[in-house]
Design a protein around this motif. Sequence first.
Motif, PDB file in Angstrom:
ATOM      1  N   ARG A 210       0.744  -1.184   0.036  1.00 15.68           N
ATOM      2  CA  ARG A 210       0.108  -0.155   0.052  1.00 15.68           C
ATOM      3  C   ARG A 210       0.929   1.290  -0.041  1.00 15.68           C
ATOM      4  N   ASP A 211       1.965   1.121   0.741  1.00 12.75           N
ATOM      5  CA  ASP A 211       2.872   2.459   0.665  1.00 12.75           C
ATOM      6  C   ASP A 211       3.266   3.028  -0.789  1.00 12.75           C
ATOM      7  N   GLU A 212       3.273   2.025  -1.691  1.00  9.34           N
ATOM      8  CA  GLU A 212       3.874   2.342  -2.975  1.00  9.34           C
ATOM      9  C   GLU A 212       2.763   3.312  -3.765  1.00  9.34           C
ATOM     10  N   LEU A 213       1.371   3.318  -3.184  1.00  6.65           N
ATOM     11  CA  LEU A 213       0.499   4.017  -3.762  1.00  6.65           C
ATOM     12  C   LEU A 213       0.642   5.599  -3.704  1.00  6.65           C
ATOM     13  N   ILE A 214       1.190   5.842  -2.265  1.00  5.62           N
ATOM     14  CA  ILE A 214       1.666   7.439  -2.173  1.00  5.62           C
ATOM     15  C   ILE A 214       2.110   7.941  -3.193  1.00  5.62           C
ATOM     16  N   THR A 215       3.352   7.380  -3.684  1.00  7.03           N
ATOM     17  CA  THR A 215       3.920   8.056  -4.778  1.00  7.03           C
ATOM     18  C   THR A 215       2.803   8.238  -5.919  1.00  7.03           C
ATOM     19  N   LYS A 216       2.204   7.379  -6.303  1.00 12.36           N
ATOM     20  CA  LYS A 216       1.276   7.080  -7.359  1.00 12.36           C
ATOM     21  C   LYS A 216       0.180   8.403  -7.116  1.00 12.36           C
ATOM     22  N   ILE A 217      -0.434   8.501  -5.957  1.00 14.79           N
ATOM     23  CA  ILE A 217      -1.357   9.465  -5.808  1.00 14.79           C
ATOM     24  C   ILE A 217      -0.789  11.008  -6.032  1.00 14.79           C
ATOM     25  N   ARG A 218       0.522  11.141  -5.563  1.00 10.01           N
ATOM     26  CA  ARG A 218       1.159  12.201  -5.717  1.00 10.01           C
ATOM     27  C   ARG A 218       1.504  12.818  -7.093  1.00 10.01           C
ATOM     28  N   LYS A 219       1.892  11.708  -7.720  1.00  9.05           N
ATOM     29  CA  LYS A 219       1.921  11.957  -9.403  1.00  9.05           C
ATOM     30  C   LYS A 219       0.615  12.560 -10.091  1.00  9.05           C
ATOM     31  N   ILE A 220      -0.393  11.629  -9.803  1.00  5.98           N
ATOM     32  CA  ILE A 220      -1.663  12.090 -10.455  1.00  5.98           C
ATOM     33  C   ILE A 220      -2.253  13.237 -10.106  1.00  5.98           C
ATOM     34  N   SER A 221      -2.033  13.754  -8.700  1.00  7.21           N
ATOM     35  CA  SER A 221      -2.236  14.709  -8.330  1.00  7.21           C
ATOM     36  C   SER A 221      -1.649  16.045  -8.826  1.00  7.21           C
ATOM     37  N   ASP A 222      -0.104  15.920  -9.001  1.00  2.94           N
ATOM     38  CA  ASP A 222       0.514  16.892  -9.791  1.00  2.94           C
ATOM     39  C   ASP A 222       0.015  17.130 -11.246  1.00  2.94           C
ATOM     40  N   GLU A 223      -0.246  15.983 -11.753  1.00  2.00           N
ATOM     41  CA  GLU A 223      -0.889  16.346 -13.223  1.00  2.00           C
ATOM     42  C   GLU A 223      -2.013  16.953 -13.084  1.00  2.00           C
ATOM     43  N   GLY A 224      -2.804  17.308 -12.149  1.00  2.00           N
ATOM     44  CA  GLY A 224      -3.955  18.198 -11.887  1.00  2.00           C
ATOM     45  C   GLY A 224      -5.345  17.088 -11.999  1.00  2.00           C
ATOM     46  N   ARG A 225      -5.007  15.976 -11.748  1.00  2.00           N
ATOM     47  CA  ARG A 225      -6.297  14.968 -11.787  1.00  2.00           C
ATOM     48  C   ARG A 225      -6.379  14.570 -10.217  1.00  2.00           C
ATOM     49  N   GLN A 226      -7.599  14.080  -9.990  1.00  2.00           N
ATOM     50  CA  GLN A 226      -8.169  13.979  -8.801  1.00  2.00           C
ATOM     51  C   GLN A 226      -8.151  12.171  -8.402  1.00  2.00           C
ATOM     52  N   ILE A 227      -8.318  12.008  -7.119  1.00  2.05           N
ATOM     53  CA  ILE A 227      -8.192  10.489  -6.725  1.00  2.05           C
ATOM     54  C   ILE A 227      -9.256  10.088  -5.774  1.00  2.05           C
ATOM     55  N   TYR A 228     -10.066   8.923  -6.115  1.00  2.00           N
ATOM     56  CA  TYR A 228     -10.938   8.251  -5.012  1.00  2.00           C
ATOM     57  C   TYR A 228     -10.246   7.213  -4.246  1.00  2.00           C
ATOM     58  N   TRP A 229     -10.365   7.052  -3.168  1.00  2.00           N
ATOM     59  CA  TRP A 229      -9.972   6.037  -2.369  1.00  2.00           C
ATOM     60  C   TRP A 229     -11.190   5.272  -1.606  1.00  2.00           C
ATOM     61  N   VAL A 230     -11.494   4.135  -2.284  1.00  2.00           N
ATOM     62  CA  VAL A 230     -12.738   3.841  -1.439  1.00  2.00           C
ATOM     63  C   VAL A 230     -12.336   2.542  -0.215  1.00  2.00           C
TER      64      VAL A 230
ATOM     65  N   LEU B 288      -3.471   8.258   5.103  1.00  2.00           N
ATOM     66  CA  LEU B 288      -3.045   9.155   4.112  1.00  2.00           C
ATOM     67  C   LEU B 288      -2.856  10.489   4.167  1.00  2.00           C
ATOM     68  N   LYS B 289      -3.381  11.174   5.035  1.00  2.00           N
ATOM     69  CA  LYS B 289      -3.430  12.404   5.317  1.00  2.00           C
ATOM     70  C   LYS B 289      -1.823  12.858   5.986  1.00  2.00           C
ATOM     71  N   ASP B 290      -1.486  11.807   6.750  1.00  2.00           N
ATOM     72  CA  ASP B 290      -0.052  11.867   7.376  1.00  2.00           C
ATOM     73  C   ASP B 290       1.068  11.658   6.071  1.00  2.00           C
ATOM     74  N   HIS B 291       0.535  10.834   5.356  1.00  2.00           N
ATOM     75  CA  HIS B 291       1.864  10.685   4.099  1.00  2.00           C
ATOM     76  C   HIS B 291       1.617  11.692   2.992  1.00  2.00           C
ATOM     77  N   LEU B 292       0.539  12.336   2.888  1.00  2.00           N
ATOM     78  CA  LEU B 292       0.322  13.310   1.865  1.00  2.00           C
ATOM     79  C   LEU B 292      -0.058  14.751   2.220  1.00  2.00           C
ATOM     80  N   ALA B 293       0.560  15.307   3.366  1.00  2.00           N
ATOM     81  CA  ALA B 293       0.345  16.436   3.902  1.00  2.00           C
ATOM     82  C   ALA B 293       0.375  17.418   3.299  1.00  2.00           C
ATOM     83  N   ASP B 294       0.940  17.521   2.032  1.00  2.00           N
ATOM     84  CA  ASP B 294       0.772  18.730   1.047  1.00  2.00           C
ATOM     85  C   ASP B 294      -0.473  18.521  -0.041  1.00  2.00           C
ATOM     86  N   LEU B 295      -1.168  17.595   0.330  1.00  2.00           N
ATOM     87  CA  LEU B 295      -2.439  17.472  -0.506  1.00  2.00           C
ATOM     88  C   LEU B 295      -3.505  17.877   0.326  1.00  2.00           C
TER      89      LEU B 295
END
Length: 688
Positions: A463-483, A505-512
């Motif tokens: 699951r930790d690998e997803l953090i990078t993935k989420i950040r990347k998508i977000s940098d491209e200006g796209r949004q993410i659902y986590w269900v 998720l909040k702890d690991h993605l403090a900038d989002l």
Amino acid sequence: MPSISDPIISIKGLGKKTSDRLNQLGIHTLEHLVFHLPSRYQDKTSITSLSDTSLNDEILIEATIDRIEVIPSRQRQLLCYLSDNQNHRILLRFFHFTQYQKQGLIRGETMQCFGEIKIGRKGFEMHHPEYRIITQNQSPLLEPTLTPIYPLCSGISQNKMKQWVNYSLEVLKTSQLDDYFEKITQQSMPSLKSSLMLLHHPEKDEDLSAIESFKHVSQQRLIIEELATHQLSLLKTKKARKGKKTNAFILKNTLSNKLLNSLDFKLTNAQSHCIQEINDDLASSEPMLRLLQGDVGSGKTIVAVFALIQAVENNFQAAIMAPTEILARQHLQNFTHYLESLNIQIAYLSGSQNTQERMEQLSLVESGKAKVVIGTHALFQESVSFKNLSLVIIDEQHKFGVHQRLSLTKKANHTPHQLVMTATPIPRSLTMSAYADLDTSIIDELPPGRQKVETIALNNARRDELITKIRKISDEGRQIYWVCTLIEESEALRAESAEKTFNYLKDHLADLTVVLIHGRLTKQEKEGIMKDFENGQINLLVATTVIEVGVNVPNASLMIVENAERLGLAQLHQLRGRVGRGSEKSICILMYQSPLSNNARERLDILRQSNDGFMIAQKDLELRGPGEILGTQQTGIASMKIANIVRDAYLLKEAGYYSSKMLEANLDSQNALINRWIDEEKTDYFDA
Ligand code: ADP
Ligand code: MG
């Protein structure tokens, strides 16, 4: 003279308690016993040579006892060494035995044994076989016909069931069993009586492998009759409805043309075709009852808007009901966008409005000022009265138990026209059997430019690998659902477990901007969050399955589903459908907890390989059966006596042919067929 319609309590030795138990299997009369068909058979019609057998065969052998031995260990065992007339050896092994039993097994005696062949250290074995010592004059196991094995319930033994069924078959021999179906098929199939007789005791020269796969003509005959009868009862409902009168709309098309011109896309051919079918129904004074099917994202909503407009143009009211508040509010927003320029007033009703809001909306509905009414189930509460409701649209009907919903249309003075839109496609075999009373339109084409959602299965441990993935998508200006899909007892527990994931998720993605949405929030809170997500102010939305159905935010391009292995295919497909709604490439990551069961692995594989909702629905049906898919209300199809719509789908067309023949038969035969094949307590839905 006993009669086939006698109650089972008339059977000698069958008491009140047993009768009650059998009633639970739907068995009340001797006739019901005759319809209680074997679930499988044992073949004791011939003696198999030990030289001719292999592992796991279930066979009858005849052999002589060479030696008996008791292993005195903590786990005492009785061993009985046998050899047949060709001197092939086999060992019988008993883990429990009585002294009496042991004394009966004497060297030199010959016995018949029936059981499954296993391989032990010294060769063939049978464990706890059924056996008879024929040299002691016990009746042989050899039978002239295949041995039926019946479905049972607790407290009923196989032997007893066999005995009662055989008694009923004896009574059947001398009784008349009305064969209404035979008249319809003009004797092109085996008769009812001979089919039943044959299936209880197939002769050894019958094609057993055909019987085992339910392809024997006698089985097919019963299956077709049962399927046709179920369809008949639905067709009767349909006929009754068609006999009613409702408001025929005059198709003026002024507003629809305006709407058509205002759209920033072109309707697909499939959409236009469905709109046409719906319009044809609306123009008739027979109430419409149509199922609109389409894959996730196929554009069902706009088809509904075109239907609404026809009502409005005829000065009638139309209501659209959504399954959740989030979705109802989203409709309100979309419909306002479409209908505002056409000057159409909309009312909105939801369960969590305050009194004043509600009063305002109610008066709009009652006065008829609001021509279009949008809402959740709140639409159908008692306090709501419409001026002239003539069209009811039910969106994203989730479970396919649509019949229940239909009774909600009693709000109108006339039977209104009804359109039910499914959340995901329904397999064809289910439409043909469970929905024979509805007309169907299918949007079998997606709007152009849609990209396949790439689907990946990922072990929870990563699951930790997803953090990078989420950040990347977000940098491209796209949004993410986590269900978060933890299946907790209560919404409170679900919210709590979602909260944990949210904190991680909040702890690991403090900038989002990470926000949590779940069913326990107030309506205002939920609305606020969804609005922010739609406006792009939230990068990552952590959600329970409240966002499962219908939500449309085209800028979201990554969907992560936790514990995907616990969800059904249709549900996962529905969740995945929240992304891939724009022209951007989208990804769906299905996280799973290992180890995966075979069934779960297969489900995830199907989703990875396919985006085709119709195919996925069919697989879901095969893997989980119709009961799961139809929901609890519609057990009629899920618990038929012999037919199984997955296995017997190939017979549905023929059944359809005969069901329309049945509809032409006299009422008495129709009712007799329905009484014979359909349990009364399961037919409530036919009245809807
Ligand atoms: P669903 O069938 O899942 O309810 P929607 O009705 O929500 O799908 O439509 C999904 C998206 O596709 C919406 O954004 C809608 O505006 C858009 N859409 C619908 N029809 C078309 C079309 N013919 N061409 C392009 N986009 C369309
Ligand atoms: Mg929709």
